[in-house]
Write a protein that holds these residues in place. Structure first.
Motif, PDB file in Angstrom:
ATOM      1  N   PHE A 172      12.579   6.308   9.726  1.00  0.00           N
ATOM      2  CA  PHE A 172      12.998   6.772   8.405  1.00  0.00           C
ATOM      3  C   PHE A 172      12.644   5.737   7.339  1.00  0.00           C
ATOM      4  O   PHE A 172      12.141   6.062   6.266  1.00  0.00           O
ATOM      5  N   ILE A 173      12.906   4.471   7.629  1.00  0.00           N
ATOM      6  CA  ILE A 173      12.557   3.421   6.671  1.00  0.00           C
ATOM      7  C   ILE A 173      11.091   3.024   6.840  1.00  0.00           C
ATOM      8  O   ILE A 173      10.402   2.727   5.873  1.00  0.00           O
ATOM      9  N   GLY A 174      10.607   3.057   8.093  1.00  0.00           N
ATOM     10  CA  GLY A 174       9.279   2.516   8.386  1.00  0.00           C
ATOM     11  C   GLY A 174       8.103   3.380   7.971  1.00  0.00           C
ATOM     12  O   GLY A 174       7.150   2.876   7.382  1.00  0.00           O
ATOM     13  N   VAL A 175       8.146   4.682   8.287  1.00  0.00           N
ATOM     14  CA  VAL A 175       6.939   5.491   8.056  1.00  0.00           C
ATOM     15  C   VAL A 175       7.083   6.482   6.910  1.00  0.00           C
ATOM     16  O   VAL A 175       6.353   7.443   6.838  1.00  0.00           O
ATOM     17  N   THR A 176       8.035   6.247   6.002  1.00  0.00           N
ATOM     18  CA  THR A 176       8.173   7.209   4.905  1.00  0.00           C
ATOM     19  C   THR A 176       7.533   6.693   3.623  1.00  0.00           C
ATOM     20  O   THR A 176       8.060   6.868   2.539  1.00  0.00           O
ATOM     21  N   LYS A 177       6.379   6.046   3.753  1.00  0.00           N
ATOM     22  CA  LYS A 177       5.728   5.586   2.528  1.00  0.00           C
ATOM     23  C   LYS A 177       4.765   6.639   2.004  1.00  0.00           C
ATOM     24  O   LYS A 177       4.378   6.615   0.858  1.00  0.00           O
ATOM     25  N   GLU A 178       4.372   7.572   2.886  1.00  0.00           N
ATOM     26  CA  GLU A 178       3.418   8.609   2.498  1.00  0.00           C
ATOM     27  C   GLU A 178       3.889   9.939   3.048  1.00  0.00           C
ATOM     28  O   GLU A 178       4.344  10.005   4.186  1.00  0.00           O
ATOM     29  N   VAL A 179       3.758  10.991   2.257  1.00  0.00           N
ATOM     30  CA  VAL A 179       4.254  12.295   2.682  1.00  0.00           C
ATOM     31  C   VAL A 179       3.518  12.787   3.928  1.00  0.00           C
ATOM     32  O   VAL A 179       4.113  13.287   4.868  1.00  0.00           O
ATOM     33  N   LYS A 180       2.205  12.585   3.958  1.00  0.00           N
ATOM     34  CA  LYS A 180       1.390  13.119   5.043  1.00  0.00           C
ATOM     35  C   LYS A 180       1.792  12.530   6.395  1.00  0.00           C
ATOM     36  O   LYS A 180       2.069  13.255   7.350  1.00  0.00           O
ATOM     37  N   THR A 181       1.844  11.199   6.473  1.00  0.00           N
ATOM     38  CA  THR A 181       2.193  10.576   7.758  1.00  0.00           C
ATOM     39  C   THR A 181       3.609  10.921   8.162  1.00  0.00           C
ATOM     40  O   THR A 181       3.891  11.140   9.340  1.00  0.00           O
ATOM     41  N   SER A 182       4.514  10.973   7.189  1.00  0.00           N
ATOM     42  CA  SER A 182       5.901  11.246   7.551  1.00  0.00           C
ATOM     43  C   SER A 182       6.051  12.671   8.076  1.00  0.00           C
ATOM     44  O   SER A 182       6.832  12.921   8.995  1.00  0.00           O
ATOM     45  N   ALA A 183       5.269  13.610   7.512  1.00  0.00           N
ATOM     46  CA  ALA A 183       5.341  14.986   8.010  1.00  0.00           C
ATOM     47  C   ALA A 183       4.840  15.046   9.449  1.00  0.00           C
ATOM     48  O   ALA A 183       5.430  15.713  10.302  1.00  0.00           O
ATOM     49  N   ARG A 184       3.766  14.323   9.736  1.00  0.00           N
ATOM     50  CA  ARG A 184       3.240  14.298  11.107  1.00  0.00           C
ATOM     51  C   ARG A 184       4.254  13.713  12.069  1.00  0.00           C
ATOM     52  O   ARG A 184       4.493  14.234  13.152  1.00  0.00           O
ATOM     53  N   MET A 185       4.839  12.602  11.644  1.00  0.00           N
ATOM     54  CA  MET A 185       5.839  11.946  12.484  1.00  0.00           C
ATOM     55  C   MET A 185       6.992  12.907  12.751  1.00  0.00           C
ATOM     56  O   MET A 185       7.466  13.035  13.882  1.00  0.00           O
ATOM     57  N   GLY A 186       7.440  13.593  11.688  1.00  0.00           N
ATOM     58  CA  GLY A 186       8.554  14.527  11.841  1.00  0.00           C
ATOM     59  C   GLY A 186       8.225  15.629  12.828  1.00  0.00           C
ATOM     60  O   GLY A 186       9.041  15.980  13.677  1.00  0.00           O
ATOM     61  N   LEU A 187       7.002  16.154  12.732  1.00  0.00           N
ATOM     62  CA  LEU A 187       6.602  17.231  13.647  1.00  0.00           C
ATOM     63  C   LEU A 187       6.575  16.731  15.088  1.00  0.00           C
ATOM     64  O   LEU A 187       7.048  17.413  16.001  1.00  0.00           O
ATOM     65  N   ALA A 188       6.028  15.529  15.278  1.00  0.00           N
ATOM     66  CA  ALA A 188       5.959  14.973  16.635  1.00  0.00           C
ATOM     67  C   ALA A 188       7.355  14.809  17.211  1.00  0.00           C
ATOM     68  O   ALA A 188       7.624  15.170  18.367  1.00  0.00           O
ATOM     69  N   VAL A 189       8.270  14.271  16.387  1.00  0.00           N
ATOM     70  CA  VAL A 189       9.645  14.069  16.852  1.00  0.00           C
ATOM     71  C   VAL A 189      10.295  15.398  17.214  1.00  0.00           C
ATOM     72  O   VAL A 189      10.941  15.541  18.257  1.00  0.00           O
ATOM     73  N   MET A 190      10.077  16.402  16.371  1.00  0.00           N
ATOM     74  CA  MET A 190      10.651  17.718  16.594  1.00  0.00           C
ATOM     75  C   MET A 190      10.195  18.272  17.943  1.00  0.00           C
ATOM     76  O   MET A 190      10.989  18.793  18.731  1.00  0.00           O
ATOM     77  N   PHE A 191       8.911  18.133  18.207  1.00  0.00           N
ATOM     78  CA  PHE A 191       8.320  18.645  19.436  1.00  0.00           C
ATOM     79  C   PHE A 191       8.912  17.940  20.656  1.00  0.00           C
ATOM     80  O   PHE A 191       9.382  18.577  21.607  1.00  0.00           O
ATOM     81  N   VAL A 192       8.948  16.613  20.603  1.00  0.00           N
ATOM     82  CA  VAL A 192       9.473  15.862  21.743  1.00  0.00           C
ATOM     83  C   VAL A 192      10.956  16.162  21.947  1.00  0.00           C
ATOM     84  O   VAL A 192      11.436  16.275  23.078  1.00  0.00           O
ATOM     85  N   MET A 193      11.680  16.331  20.832  1.00  0.00           N
ATOM     86  CA  MET A 193      13.101  16.660  20.922  1.00  0.00           C
ATOM     87  C   MET A 193      13.301  17.938  21.724  1.00  0.00           C
ATOM     88  O   MET A 193      14.151  18.014  22.608  1.00  0.00           O
ATOM     89  N   LEU A 194      12.488  18.947  21.403  1.00  0.00           N
ATOM     90  CA  LEU A 194      12.609  20.237  22.057  1.00  0.00           C
ATOM     91  C   LEU A 194      12.346  20.103  23.559  1.00  0.00           C
ATOM     92  O   LEU A 194      13.134  20.561  24.395  1.00  0.00           O
ATOM     93  N   VAL A 195      11.251  19.415  23.893  1.00  0.00           N
ATOM     94  CA  VAL A 195      10.878  19.266  25.304  1.00  0.00           C
ATOM     95  C   VAL A 195      11.941  18.469  26.053  1.00  0.00           C
ATOM     96  O   VAL A 195      12.431  18.881  27.117  1.00  0.00           O
ATOM     97  N   SER A 196      12.344  17.318  25.476  1.00  0.00           N
ATOM     98  CA  SER A 196      13.280  16.458  26.209  1.00  0.00           C
ATOM     99  C   SER A 196      14.660  17.089  26.286  1.00  0.00           C
ATOM    100  O   SER A 196      15.400  16.858  27.244  1.00  0.00           O
ATOM    101  N   SER A 197      15.010  17.904  25.290  1.00  0.00           N
ATOM    102  CA  SER A 197      16.303  18.572  25.348  1.00  0.00           C
ATOM    103  C   SER A 197      16.344  19.554  26.525  1.00  0.00           C
ATOM    104  O   SER A 197      17.334  19.623  27.263  1.00  0.00           O
ATOM    105  N   MET A 198      15.236  20.284  26.714  1.00  0.00           N
ATOM    106  CA  MET A 198      15.174  21.204  27.845  1.00  0.00           C
ATOM    107  C   MET A 198      15.256  20.447  29.162  1.00  0.00           C
ATOM    108  O   MET A 198      16.017  20.815  30.066  1.00  0.00           O
TER     109      MET A 198
END
Lengths: 195, 215
Positions: free
Chosen positions: A30-56
């Motif tokens: 949140f503090i580290g990679v939120t300097k640019e909208v593009k990278t932060s959106a990618r990071m968010g998507l990756a986290v979302m995906f892993v969250m879903l898989v690991s939750s299952m």
């Protein structure tokens, strides 16, 4: 609690008890990679995906551990499950979509040490959610994570042009912005009626 | 390999304080620092895990193959965290409830893995213990700085004892999540100011000497 509706669970994880702003999970990206909208959106998507898989995966593993009668191994097995699912996701993406793999880059392995992922696994077992509720919870947490990351990045991108005193610039300013965002998200507390 | 022994211990407390200088392990710092008691307990729990896992990592250093070192560190850390989790539950159920999942989340605290990778895996057991103890103490102090301020302003008390009189109106925002961000920002601001003042005074001294040399 296990009788919450799926939409209630989703809204609760996404807005009311947002993982970053109410639980303080995943502050490092949140503090580290939120300097640019593009990278932060990618990071968010990756986290979302892993969250879903690991939750299952965590749901399955938890059932197995309870069946074997060894609940004290919960934490250790969750960590291993998350680390291996990140590895798996990485390999799958690399095989089927090299372009996406390149764009995610180093963020993918770093997700292993993101506490929000482990927290999803821990909270869902703590609350005794069913399988579909777990999915809704993981999806909500991921969406909330993505939302806040992008919001924060867009605020910080605009801050670059603001005249900020040198002693506040950088991390201090990031924390102040986060605090204000957190106040704003408190407004969602009355929504959904999940709690 | 030889490191100045006193320096190894003290650098974690001041120069490389994990909370204020390295800004690592922010999640538990902000989440459980709403009262002084919680923050102190969390700090001590983390320090314990840090010292124990650093010791074991440093001790097992010749045995662990390089390729799987991170996975092995995480397993070692997770073992001690589970022990701490059950330990706190045995001592005080109330405290366990207040800290909640954040005890388990010590596993993914970057400070612990960071020290294991950056220090314990390269130094002897004794040095590793000292480094971990210093870092743990620094972390506890940082947590306490936040927790103390937040409880004082948000509830008007310290360790549950009222500090101000009855007429004090508690500033509830401080114990709620936003207070964590604001208090952290305030502390970092104070530290930045101090740093800038020191740099300015160093510069002033330098120019003074230069002018003296010139004349």
């Amino acid at each position: 609690m296990p009788h919450d509706s799926l939409s209630g669970v989703f809204i609760d994880a996404c807005l009311i008890n947002n993982f970053i702003l109410a639980y303080f999970l995943g502050i490092c990206p949140f503090i580290g990679v939120t300097k640019e909208v593009k990278t932060s959106a990618r990071m968010g998507l990756a986290v979302m995906f892993v969250m879903l898989v690991s939750s299952m995966c965590a749901y399955g593993v938890n059932g197995l551990l309870l069946w074997l009668g060894v609940p004290f191994l919960q934490l250790i097995s969750f960590i291993v499950v998350i680390a291996s699912s990140v590895q798996l996701v990485e390999m799958v993406i690399k095989r089927y979509s090299p372009a996406l793999f390149r764009s995610l880059g180093i963020f993918l392995p770093l997700i292993t040490t993101n506490c929000a992922i482990l927290a999803v696994a821990l909270f869902q077992t703590q609350r005794g959610y069913g399988f579909l509720q777990c999915l809704a919870y993981a999806l909500g947490a991921g969406t909330g994570f993505l939302l806040v990351l992008v919001l924060m990045a867009s605020v910080r991108q605009n801050l670059d042009y603001a005249d900020v005193p040198s002693s506040i610039k950088g991390t201090v300013m990031a924390f102040i912005v986060a605090g204000i965002l957190s106040v704003a998200f408190m407004g969602f507390a009355g929504m959904g009626g999940a709690r | 390999m030889s490191v100045d022994s006193g320096q190894v211990f003290t650098k974690g407390i001041w120069q490389e304080n994990p909370v204020f200088v390295q800004v690592l392990g922010m999640c538990p710092v902000l989440a459980v620092s709403n009262t002084a008691t919680n923050s102190l307990a969390m700090g001590l729990a983390t320090a314990f895990v840090l010292v124990m896992s650093s010791t074991l990592v440093s001790w097992l250093r010749p045995v662990i193959p390089r390729q799987i070192r991170i996975a092995s560190y995480i397993l070692i850390i997770a073992t001690f965290v589970t022990a701490v989790d059950y330990g706190i539950q045995a001592v005080s159920v109330e405290l366990h409830k207040a800290l909640g999942a954040f005890i388990s989340l010590i596993v993914v605290n970057c400070i612990i893995l960071g020290r294991a990778e950056a220090f314990a895996s390269k130094h002897g057991v004794w040095d590793a213990i000292k480094d971990a103890a210093g870092m743990g103490l620094g972390f506890t102090i940082g947590l306490f700085c936040l927790g103390g301020v937040r409880e004082l302003l948000g509830a008007g008390s310290l360790f549950g004892y009222a500090v101000f009189g009855d007429r004090f109106e508690p500033w509830i925002l401080m114990i709620l999540p936003p207070g964590g961000f604001f208090t952290m920002a305030a502390w970092l601001f104070v530290i930045n100011l101090r740093k800038e003042a020191r740099i300015a005074s160093l510069k002033a001294r330098k120019t003074l000497e230069e002018t003296r040399h010139a004349t």
